[in-house]
Design an enzyme around this catalytic site. Structure first.
Site, PDB file in Angstrom:
ATOM      1  N   CYS A   1       0.812  -1.221   0.000  1.00  0.00           N
ATOM      2  CA  CYS A   1       0.000   0.000   0.000  1.00  0.00           C
ATOM      3  C   CYS A   1       0.845   1.271   0.000  1.00  0.00           C
ATOM      4  CB  CYS A   1      -0.905   0.012   1.228  1.00  0.00           C
ATOM      5  SG  CYS A   1       0.058   0.065   2.736  1.00  0.00           S
TER       6      CYS A   1
ATOM      7  N   CYS B   1      -0.848  -5.182   7.092  1.00  0.00           N
ATOM      8  CA  CYS B   1      -0.631  -3.986   7.904  1.00  0.00           C
ATOM      9  C   CYS B   1       0.102  -4.342   9.199  1.00  0.00           C
ATOM     10  CB  CYS B   1      -1.943  -3.309   8.231  1.00  0.00           C
ATOM     11  SG  CYS B   1      -3.054  -3.183   6.827  1.00  0.00           S
TER      12      CYS B   1
HETATM   13 FE1  FES Z   1      -1.224   0.262   4.394  1.00  0.00          FE
HETATM   14 FE2  FES Z   1      -2.610  -0.960   6.196  1.00  0.00          FE
HETATM   15  S1  FES Z   1      -3.306  -0.360   4.241  1.00  0.00           S
HETATM   16  S2  FES Z   1      -0.542  -0.440   6.275  1.00  0.00           S
END
Ligand code: FES
Length: 119
Positions: A27, A100
């Site tokens: 992400c 995450c």
């Molecule tokens: Fe990036 Fe959770 S979506 S760390």
């Protein structure tokens, strides 16, 4: 949710002995873990720990949780904290959010490795 709403040990540590930086390739979020190490009876202990997270709620909760798990542990024990330990301590995370919690464990491991490199 509690660790997201009331994160523990959040913020930059100016006099840290080592900083672990880890970016999440999935992400693009980023986390820093700061550690302060103290030697007690020949054992290196994480005396203080804090984090900064530029990421989602699950990443903030994971960083908060890992600081609580790692504080007071020896470096040898702290480096064994796994991604699963963090997710389990948070009572599990939805599969889509598991990456995450990986960020927190990986950033802690980087901080410990960096500390050891500079010893
Ligand atoms: Fe990036 Fe959770 S979506 S760390």
């Amino acid at each position: 949710m509690d660790h997201f709403r009331n994160p523990r040990n959040m913020g930059e540590m100016k006099d840290a002995d080592a900083v672990g930086e880890y970016g999440n390739p999935t992400c693009g979020d980023l986390m820093y873990i700061y550690i302060k190490v103290k030697e007690i009876n020949g054992q290196k202990i994480i005396d203080d720990i804090s984090f900064q997270t530029f990421g989602c709620a699950a990443a903030i909760a994971s960083s908060s949780m890992i600081t609580e798990i790692a504080k007071g542990k020896t470096l040898d024990d702290a480096i064994k904290i796994t991604r699963d330990d963090v997710a389990d301590a948070l009572d599990g995370l939805p599969p889509i959010k598991l990456h995450c919690s990986n960020l927190a464990a990986d950033a802690l491991h980087v901080a410990i490795k960096k500390y050891r490199e500079n010893e």
